[in-house]
Structures are given as structure tokens and as C-alpha cells.
Design an enzyme around this catalytic site. Structure first.
Site, PDB file in Angstrom:
ATOM      1  N   CYS A 136      -3.189   0.405  15.647  1.00 15.17           N
ATOM      2  CA  CYS A 136      -4.290   0.423  14.731  1.00 15.17           C
ATOM      3  C   CYS A 136      -5.658   0.338  15.422  1.00 15.17           C
ATOM      4  O   CYS A 136      -6.626   0.829  14.876  1.00 15.17           O
ATOM      5  CB  CYS A 136      -4.120  -0.752  13.789  1.00 15.17           C
ATOM      6  SG  CYS A 136      -5.149  -0.764  12.365  1.00 15.17           S
TER       7      CYS A 136
ATOM      8  N   LYS B  72      -6.085  -3.092   7.442  1.00 17.19           N
ATOM      9  CA  LYS B  72      -7.331  -2.902   6.697  1.00 17.19           C
ATOM     10  C   LYS B  72      -7.724  -1.430   6.665  1.00 17.19           C
ATOM     11  O   LYS B  72      -8.171  -0.920   5.642  1.00 17.19           O
ATOM     12  CB  LYS B  72      -8.445  -3.733   7.356  1.00 17.19           C
ATOM     13  CG  LYS B  72      -9.787  -3.676   6.634  1.00 17.19           C
ATOM     14  CD  LYS B  72      -9.715  -4.365   5.285  1.00 17.19           C
ATOM     15  CE  LYS B  72     -11.062  -4.441   4.611  1.00 17.19           C
ATOM     16  NZ  LYS B  72     -10.948  -4.961   3.233  1.00 17.19           N
TER      17      LYS B  72
END
Length: 612
Positions: free
Chosen positions: A2, A607
Site C-alpha cells: 500500500c 485508507k
């Protein structure tokens, strides 16, 4: 995916790599790692499962040195293979180290090919394929590291970004950006690269945002960039206004609670300079948009997650106030079916981060269609969505660190309501609605502040929910999508299976789930649908359901042993969606705390979702 960090410097960079990783943790992670070329030009790599502090402790306990002037680091959110040290990044092949975000769609074919060349795989990831492929291409056909990476990029299919390091070329990083964001930070005798500028704020305030198809060669003194056509090109430098201070919790124990309580301020910032003497005006929409707005007859909103739920609310508003038919698309579905876009459509793309892969794919897809205009609504000023959109409306909520959206959700609704008022103003229609929106939206921050005062009443309910496996949440009208958003918050922050339903749909199947062990939250406001909602409550009561009503103080309910009522402050009907989500956010937060959930970083979630 990520998070990626890479640095080339004239000083030791270990602490800056670790700081960058810490600033990327909010994006989601399950493991982390880093590799440096040490002062003897040896490749040193370490990887750990868990938070970045696990990696930091491991480095402190290692006898080997991780000091070096060139390095890459990564936080991983698993897409190929479970969270293990072997699957964590960087991935090494001889002298080559690679960190990677995104997905390589043809990795299985390439893996088979590399196995035939006697390469051994230590992981389940598609990233290791890239590392071996670069190593193989370099040894077979030679050339500079930049040339090798360019050749390999032509063999890879997917949406991804990589940063490549070579211990035989210790003062250079090669980055490639194919649909997944990369940002270069410019320094003095030092340059850096990351997937999020927050990772580099302690190193630079000046950034270059790579575009889709760019390949960059980064040294401590020079940046060279080639576009997707292999033309050498200069990209603009942008000076950021984002401060590292936003990454602090202040007096709050968790970012989630901090961001829930920041909502009045976030909404004020979203309204700032957009409230004129007696109307709402979005200066971003001047010029061509205002000239073509009269041709718009249809609205199409494209979104994911919480943004999709805010789009659902706005559908009621677009049709009620602007008289425009409206439909909503889930971005991940939108791109993979035959779509019809009316030529008189306004397309609206919603995203908190502006980096969601599905949203960006949808935005790029629609450019081949004939429509009036497209707009993005986003909270991140320098994101890919903002840069690629015709026109953007920023929500100015400030950086949101917690995975669960709170202030970005309410500010997104605020921006959508302002957009509708702006459309009515330019089209010179529905003056009463313009006045109603104008008057209501200015007191919204105050109404949210009042709603936050119910925190103690909400906290008393926690033990009634913390041991439950399922929760049903219902609402009517604009409170139906708020019920869905409330259910999403419960899933994210308390790991309770929760579902939001339209109250009128209970009798079409959901009543079968009602029993004494399944709490039902009912969102009630004083409007024309009140009587129907009261009838739904009676349906649940008669089947022994445990009912938790959240309603305005002035609404009367008869006492019952299986009914709990949380009285909410008065709020104008127009503002109900933004106000009523607040007690649901608080409830989700407090239940998560009761269950010892990491509410800022729930398991398995990220997120910023940069894969499709």
C-alpha cells in the site's frame, strides 16, 4: 500495495525511511520492510509482519548495519499472498530490490516463464516476478538500469507503480508510474519518491507528481523523466501547503475520535469563501461550466464506499431541489459493463483520497463518451483525481488519518448540497430551495456541535451492542443511505456484521432476521415519513426485536421494555443526513474501543485503495 518510500541522498537515510513508513501507516498495512545499499555497496533487506514499530525494533536488534545513502521501503496491504515476511516488500533478486503498488495481471504467465529460466520464488506475490524479470533482463540484454526497467515495463500488464534499486548502481532509483500514484520530493543533495506526499513532508515541500506512463530516474542531484511515449519531459514542480502537524492526535487517544470531533471545523472550512451575501457560489465552477449548465438534464454520480453512500443521499437532493434525474454507479462495476451515458449528463466523481483505483479508472473511461461536463469532489488537493478532472470541488476537511471516513463524509455531503444550490442559482430555478439551503448550511457546524454533545448517552449503549454478532439499522428517505453508512462504520470499527435497510423494505425479507438477540437501530426524524417509520417500529416490537431509536426530542414514543430511546437535538430537515450520522459514528467508535479494536487501523482495510 500500500505505501512506497525511496530516497537517494548524500547522508544516511535509515531514519527518514522509517519516518516515511510511519507516515504511510494510515493508508493500511499488514507488514513492512526496507532495503538499503550500505556503505560497502551491499544490499541489506529486512521485513516484518505487523506495524512499522515491529520493523523498527527488529532493526535495532540486528547486528548488521542498515546505514546507507540509497534505499527503498514499503508498507504492505496483502493482495497476492497472506501477510508473511516472505510476501512483504522489498523483493530481492540478486542485486535488484523492488517495491511495488498495484497488481500485475499477467504475473502467473511471467512466473512460469521465469521458473523455466531456473528462478526460484520465495513468495506468493506478483512483485517478486518484477524483481526477477528485471534481474533476468539486465543479465541477458544489458544496458543501463533505466533502459532495463523500460524494457521490462513493456512486459507487464496492470495498474501499478514500482521503485527499483540496484546495488551495482548504488546512487540511483528508477520509478515507473502506470496508473498508481508516485510523487517525487525535491531536496538539496537529496531526492525522494513516495506513493503519498505525507511520507516525504519531513524531507521536502516541493514535489513532482508523475503522470500515467512516466518513468523517472532519480539521483541525489538530478531527476530525469520519460513519458509513456518515451519522450524526455519536464513535469511541473508543486509546492505543498500540507503540514506535518496534521499527523498528530492532539488531546485525543485515537485519530477516529479526533476526526469525529473535528467535523464542525471541517464543515466551516468547506463553506469558507463560498457563502456570498445571499447565495452559495462555487468559484471553481465559473466559465465553461456555468455556460453549459443549462444543457444538463441528468446527473450520474460515480463513487465507492462511504462516498457512494453520500452520493445516495445527494440523489434525493438533486431530484428534489434541482429537478434533475440522478443515478449512482459503484465505480468498480461501472468500468466493467456496457454503460450508457446520456449526452446531456453531468458526471460527478466522489473520492476522499483522490487515489482510489476504481474511481480513476472510471474517470479515464468516460473521456471517450459524449457528455456535458464532469466534476470531481475530493478532499486531497494534489491527488490524481484532482489533477485529471476537468473541474474539482475541494472539501477542505483536512487530512483524514483513520481508515473509517467521518469528517470527509460530512464535508462531502456539504459540498454536494452547495453544488446543487449553485446549479439552481445559475439556472435561475427554485429560489425557495436556494434560500433554504443557504440558511440551513450556515448553521450546520453548530448543529454538528450540538449533536456531538450526545456522546455520553451513546456511550451508555455500548455494552448492549459489544457482544452482538449482527445489527440491523433502518431509516427512510435520506436516512436510508445514512443507515447504510452507519452500518459500514460498525463493520469497520467494531467488526460487527451490520446492515442498513430502507425501513419500508423490512417486510420484504428482513423481518425474518428479527429476534431477541439482534439489535435494530431506527433513525427517526420529524418529517412526512414519520408515521410510516412508527409503523415499522411496531412491526419490530411485535416480533420481540430489541429496538434502539435515535430521534429528535420532540417525537413521542410509548414506553416499552424492548425499546431504548436516545434523544437527539433539533436539526433542520435539510441537515438531518449530516447530523444523524454523528451519533452513529460515536456509537461505532465506542463499541470498537470496548472490544479493543484498533479503530484507526481496522484489520484487512486500507485508507487508500490503489488496486481494482
Amino acid at each position: 500495495m500500500c505505501g512506497i518510500v525511496g530516497i537517494v541522498s548524500q547522508r544516511n537515510i535509515l531514519k527518514f525511511l522509517l519516518t516515511g513508513l510511519n507516515h504511510l501507516e494510515y493508508r493500511g498495512y499488514d507488514s513492512s520492510g526496507l532495503a538499503v545499499i550500505d556503505n560497502n555497496n551491499k544490499l541489506r533487506c529486512i521485513k516484518k509482519v505487523g506495524k512499522v514499530n515491529v520493523l523498527e525494533k527488529a532493526i535495532l536488534n540486528k547486528k548488521m548495519s542498515f546505514l546507507g545513502k540509497t534505499g527503498v521501503a514499503h508498507t504492505r496491504w496483502a493482495t497476492h499472498g497472506p501477510p508473511t515476511e516472505n510476501n512483504a516488500h522489498p523483493h530481492i533478486s540478486g542485486n535488484i530490490a523492488v517495491v511495488h503498488n498495484g497488481i500485475i495481471e499477467n504475473h502467473e504467465h511471467l512466473r512460469s516463464k521465469l521458473k523455466s529460466y531456473k528462478y526460484k520464488f520465495n513468495s506468493d506475490t506478483d512483485t517478486e516476478v518484477i524483481a526477477h524479470l528485471i534481474h533476468w533482463e539486465q543479465n541477458k540484454n544489458g544496458g543501463s538500469l533505466t533502459e532495463v526497467v523500460k524494457r521490462v515495463s513493456r512486459m507487464l500488464f496492470g495498474i501499478y507503480s514500482t521503485v527499483v534499486m540496484d546495488s551495482n548502481n548504488p546512487n540511483i532509483l528508477i520509478a515507473e508510474c502506470f496508473g498508481s500514484p508516485l510523487i517525487i520530493g525535491l531536496g538539496i543533495c537529496e531526492n525522494s519518491i513516495a506513493s503519498d506526499q505525507l511520507a516525504l513532508l519531513n524531507l521536502s515541500k516541493n514535489f513532482i507528481f508523475l503522470k500515467n506512463g512516466d518513468i523517472a530516474e532519480i539521483t541525489n542531484s538530478k531527476i530525469r523523466i520519460w513519458d509513456k511515449f518515451n519522450n524526455k519531459i519536464n513535469r511541473d514542480t508543486v509546492q505543498t501547503k500540507i503540514s506535518l502537524d496534521i499527523n498528530k492526535k492532539g488531546n485525543f487517544k485515537h485519530f477516529l475520535k479526533k476526526e469525529i470531533f473535528e467535523q464542525p471545523k471541517a464543515i466551516k472550512n468547506t463553506l469558507k469563501n463560498r457563502i456570498k451575501k445571499n447565495y452559495i457560489y462555487l468559484s471553481e465552477l465559473s466559465g465553461k461550466f456555468n455556460k453549459t449548465i443549462k444543457y444538463i438534464k441528468h446527473i450520474k454520480l460515480v463513487a465507492c464506499g462511504s462516498s457512494y453512500n453520500s452520493a445516495m443521499v445527494s440523489k434525493y437532493w438533486f431530484e428534489k431541489f434541482a429537478g434533475l434525474s440522478c443515478n449512482i454507479e459503484i465505480a468498480s462495476e461501472f468500468c466493467y459493463r456496457k454503460i450508457v451515458i446520456c449526452k446531456n449528463s453531468l458526471l460527478i466523481f466522489l473520492s476522499q483520497s483522490g487515489e482510489t483505483a476504481d474511481i480513476l479508472s472510471a474517470l479515464r473511461l468516460i473521456k471517450k463518451f459524449n457528455y456535458v461536463f464532469s466534476i470531481s469532489i475530493c478532499n486531497t488537493p494534489e491527488s490524481s483525481l484532482i489533477r485529471e478532472s476537468e473541474i474539482s470541488i475541494l472539501t477542505h476537511a483536512g487530512v483524514e488519518i483513520s481508515v473509517a471516513s467521518t469528517k470527509t463524509f460530512t464535508t462531502q455531503l456539504t459540498a454536494l448540497l452547495m453544488l446543487i444550490s449553485h446549479i439552481c442559482y445559475i439556472r435561475k430555478i427554485n429560489e425557495k430551495s436556494q434560500t433554504d439551503i443557504f440558511n440551513a448550511i450556515q448553521i450546520l457546524p453548530n448543529r454538528i456541535e450540538q449533536m456531538l454533545l450526545v456522546k455520553n448517552s451513546v456511550k451508555k449503549l455500548v455494552k448492549n451492542f459489544s457482544n452482538k454478532k449482527n445489527v440491523i439499522i433502518i431509516g427512510r428517505g435520506e436516512l436510508y443511505p445514512i443507515a447504510i453508512e452507519a452500518a459500514l462504520k460498525l463493520k469497520e470499527t467494531s467488526y460487527i456484521h451490520a446492515e442498513g435497510y430502507a425501513a419500508g423494505e423490512l417486510k420484504h425479507g428482513t423481518l425474518a432476521l428479527i429476534d431477541t438477540n439482534t439489535p435494530v437501530i431506527v433513525l427517526v426524524c420529524k418529517n412526512k415519513l414519520l408515521r410510516k417509520t412508527l409503523s415499522n417500529i411496531e412491526e419490530i416490537k411485535s416480533r420481540g426485536g430489541q429496538i434502539y431509536i435515535f430521534s429528535e426530542k420532540s417525537i413521542f414514543f410509548s414506553k416499552s421494555s424492548n425499546v431504548n430511546i436516545t434523544k437527539l437535538p433539533f436539526v433542520e430537515e435539510l441537515l438531518v443526513p449530516m447530523a444523524y450520522i454523528v451519533p452513529m459514528q460515536l456509537l461505532s467508535y465506542y463499541i470498537g474501543i470496548e472490544k479493543n479494536v484498533d479503530v484507526d487501523h481496522p484489520r484487512n482495510l486500507a485508507k487508500t485503495v490503489t488496486v481494482e
